[in-house]
Design a protein around this motif. Structure first.
Motif, PDB file in Angstrom:
ATOM      1  N   SER A 125       0.844  -1.197   0.000  1.00 32.94           N
ATOM      2  CA  SER A 125       0.000   0.000   0.000  1.00 32.94           C
ATOM      3  C   SER A 125       0.879   1.248   0.000  1.00 32.94           C
ATOM      4  O   SER A 125       1.882   1.322   0.720  1.00 32.94           O
ATOM      5  N   GLY A 126       0.509   2.223  -0.824  1.00 37.56           N
ATOM      6  CA  GLY A 126       1.273   3.464  -0.927  1.00 37.56           C
ATOM      7  C   GLY A 126       2.248   3.490  -2.093  1.00 37.56           C
ATOM      8  O   GLY A 126       2.781   4.554  -2.446  1.00 37.56           O
ATOM      9  N   ASP A 127       2.522   2.328  -2.697  1.00 35.80           N
ATOM     10  CA  ASP A 127       3.393   2.293  -3.886  1.00 35.80           C
ATOM     11  C   ASP A 127       2.718   2.988  -5.062  1.00 35.80           C
ATOM     12  O   ASP A 127       1.495   3.093  -5.122  1.00 35.80           O
ATOM     13  N   ILE A 128       3.526   3.438  -5.988  1.00 35.75           N
ATOM     14  CA  ILE A 128       3.004   4.128  -7.179  1.00 35.75           C
ATOM     15  C   ILE A 128       3.293   3.284  -8.423  1.00 35.75           C
ATOM     16  O   ILE A 128       4.418   2.817  -8.638  1.00 35.75           O
ATOM     17  N   ILE A 129       2.276   3.109  -9.223  1.00 37.10           N
ATOM     18  CA  ILE A 129       2.415   2.440 -10.524  1.00 37.10           C
ATOM     19  C   ILE A 129       2.317   3.519 -11.601  1.00 37.10           C
ATOM     20  O   ILE A 129       1.304   4.195 -11.723  1.00 37.10           O
ATOM     21  N   GLU A 130       3.400   3.694 -12.340  1.00 35.74           N
ATOM     22  CA  GLU A 130       3.479   4.758 -13.351  1.00 35.74           C
ATOM     23  C   GLU A 130       3.585   4.128 -14.735  1.00 35.74           C
ATOM     24  O   GLU A 130       4.509   3.347 -15.008  1.00 35.74           O
ATOM     25  N   THR A 131       2.654   4.445 -15.596  1.00 37.58           N
ATOM     26  CA  THR A 131       2.700   3.915 -16.963  1.00 37.58           C
ATOM     27  C   THR A 131       3.276   4.969 -17.915  1.00 37.58           C
ATOM     28  O   THR A 131       3.161   6.164 -17.684  1.00 37.58           O
ATOM     29  N   PHE A 132       3.905   4.481 -18.981  1.00 38.77           N
ATOM     30  CA  PHE A 132       4.542   5.411 -19.932  1.00 38.77           C
ATOM     31  C   PHE A 132       4.610   4.762 -21.310  1.00 38.77           C
ATOM     32  O   PHE A 132       4.452   3.548 -21.479  1.00 38.77           O
ATOM     33  N   GLU A 133       4.841   5.608 -22.292  1.00 35.94           N
ATOM     34  CA  GLU A 133       5.071   5.123 -23.654  1.00 35.94           C
ATOM     35  C   GLU A 133       6.306   5.812 -24.207  1.00 35.94           C
ATOM     36  O   GLU A 133       6.720   6.877 -23.723  1.00 35.94           O
ATOM     37  N   LEU A 134       6.924   5.184 -25.189  1.00 40.51           N
ATOM     38  CA  LEU A 134       8.122   5.737 -25.819  1.00 40.51           C
ATOM     39  C   LEU A 134       7.758   6.233 -27.211  1.00 40.51           C
ATOM     40  O   LEU A 134       7.246   5.472 -28.042  1.00 40.51           O
ATOM     41  N   LYS A 135       8.005   7.515 -27.449  1.00 40.60           N
ATOM     42  CA  LYS A 135       7.711   8.122 -28.737  1.00 40.60           C
ATOM     43  C   LYS A 135       9.018   8.393 -29.467  1.00 40.60           C
ATOM     44  O   LYS A 135       9.910   9.044 -28.926  1.00 40.60           O
ATOM     45  N   GLU A 136       9.120   7.882 -30.675  1.00 41.22           N
ATOM     46  CA  GLU A 136      10.352   8.064 -31.432  1.00 41.22           C
ATOM     47  C   GLU A 136      10.517   9.527 -31.836  1.00 41.22           C
ATOM     48  O   GLU A 136       9.584  10.166 -32.316  1.00 41.22           O
ATOM     49  N   ILE A 137      11.723  10.040 -31.631  1.00 42.63           N
ATOM     50  CA  ILE A 137      12.028  11.428 -31.980  1.00 42.63           C
ATOM     51  C   ILE A 137      12.646  11.440 -33.370  1.00 42.63           C
ATOM     52  O   ILE A 137      13.681  10.798 -33.592  1.00 42.63           O
ATOM     53  N   PRO A 138      12.051  12.160 -34.331  1.00 40.50           N
ATOM     54  CA  PRO A 138      12.669  12.246 -35.664  1.00 40.50           C
ATOM     55  C   PRO A 138      14.047  12.885 -35.560  1.00 40.50           C
ATOM     56  O   PRO A 138      14.223  13.901 -34.888  1.00 40.50           O
ATOM     57  N   ARG A 139      15.037  12.279 -36.217  1.00 42.83           N
ATOM     58  CA  ARG A 139      16.383  12.843 -36.193  1.00 42.83           C
ATOM     59  C   ARG A 139      16.463  13.994 -37.183  1.00 42.83           C
ATOM     60  O   ARG A 139      15.863  13.958 -38.246  1.00 42.83           O
ATOM     61  N   THR A 140      17.230  15.018 -36.792  1.00 40.73           N
ATOM     62  CA  THR A 140      17.352  16.196 -37.656  1.00 40.73           C
ATOM     63  C   THR A 140      18.792  16.383 -38.054  1.00 40.73           C
ATOM     64  O   THR A 140      19.679  15.804 -37.474  1.00 40.73           O
TER      65      THR A 140
END
Length: 308
Positions: free
Chosen positions: A293-308
């Motif tokens: 109890s009290g733990d945090i579950i954090e979801t995320f996604e990875l978005k590809e960054i176009p190279r310049t």
């Protein structure tokens, strides 16, 4: 002309080029039989394009002129190869460099560049160097003026280099040897097309760069033991959206304990695809059971960054 007199028919050496003078043309477009000191002339009859600043020297005969020119050509090749200290036998060609980058290695892109004129060659060299990235360095095995020869192909094969020609073409023998040796030849007539294609290939070869975007977080309120599943966290979604199969990190006191995926997501007794902020849900993690109890579950996604 600086010293002596040039005549039509004289055997001549100029840098790595040699030949017999077929014509002398002055700055008015007129053909001359001879050129005196101080006379600007265009000389026709050389076997190759001389470099800017090379001295023109009349040889005793054609045999001597050819011998001197061939010796100078070897010197030019060795000097051009030695000037670029980044050239490596462990370098790579455009077609297979990506595997080395994926392995986390800094990679040399070995190039042999042939152009129709010294000015074009210098401009290409400078422009190709500007395409370098931290992961990929451009290494010039050889830079030269003139057509693509069999010796260029042989050098490309031994150094794992890509051969680039600007306004020049390989001979039939060079093409046949390239096919036999598996050497890649790329020829261009427009400089921006050359740079555009090389840059596009380099960008495509580089390991993708990603930006991490947090999509939601939920606080663990209770932990339930479910037969055949294990621990399931009863949570309140605090922000964003929690989605089944999304990437997740498990935080306790701000420290990352585990990374994985949301394996199951329920609202009451129903399996759901996502749960929004402000709602309660049950979250099962793919292979993590140490829930408190009290733990945090954090979801995320990875978005590809176009190279310049």
């Amino acid at each position: 002309m600086q010293h002596g007199t040039l005549h039509v028919g004289d055997p001549l050496v100029a840098g790595p080029a040699w030949g017999r003078i077929r014509a002398l043309i002055n700055d008015h477009g007129e053909q001359l039989k001879e050129a005196q000191p101080g006379t600007p002339v265009e000389v026709l009859g050389l076997s190759d394009i001389a470099f800017a600043g090379d001295d023109f020297i009349v040889a005793p005969d054609e045999r001597k002129a050819r011998s001197v020119a061939e010796t100078r050509e070897r010197w030019h090749r060795e000097a051009a190869r030695g000037r670029d200290s980044s050239v490596s036998l462990q370098g790579a060609r455009l077609e297979d460099i990506f595997a080395q980058i994926q392995a986390g290695e800094q990679t040399n892109l070995n190039l042999i560049v042939k152009a129709d004129a010294q000015g074009s060659l210098e401009a290409l060299t400078e422009s190709l160097h500007k395409l370098e990235r931290p992961e990929v360095k451009v290494a010039f095995v050889l830079r030269g003026v003139g057509g693509i020869s069999e010796s260029d192909i042989a050098l490309a094969a031994t150094s794992e280099a890509t051969l680039i020609g600007f306004n020049v073409r390989p001979s039939r023998q060079a093409r046949d040897l390239a096919a036999a040796e598996g050497v890649e030849i790329r020829t261009y007539e427009v400089i921006y097309k050359l740079l555009e294609e090389v840059e596009a290939a380099m960008i495509g070869m580089l390991e993708p760069e990603y930006e991490e975007i947090v999509t939601g977080d939920a606080e663990v309120r209770e932990v339930f033991k479910v037969p055949k599943i294990g621990s399931v966290a009863g949570c309140l979604v605090q922000s964003g959206v929690i989605t089944r199969n999304s990437k997740v990190r498990f935080l306790r006191d701000g420290n990352i304990l585990w990374k994985g995926e949301v394996s199951s997501l329920r609202r009451f007794k129903d399996d759901v695809r996502e749960v929004s902020s402000g709602y309660e849900c049950g979250i099962g993690l793919s292979d993590f059971q140490d829930l408190k109890s009290g733990d945090i579950i954090e979801t995320f996604e990875l978005k590809e960054i176009p190279r310049t």
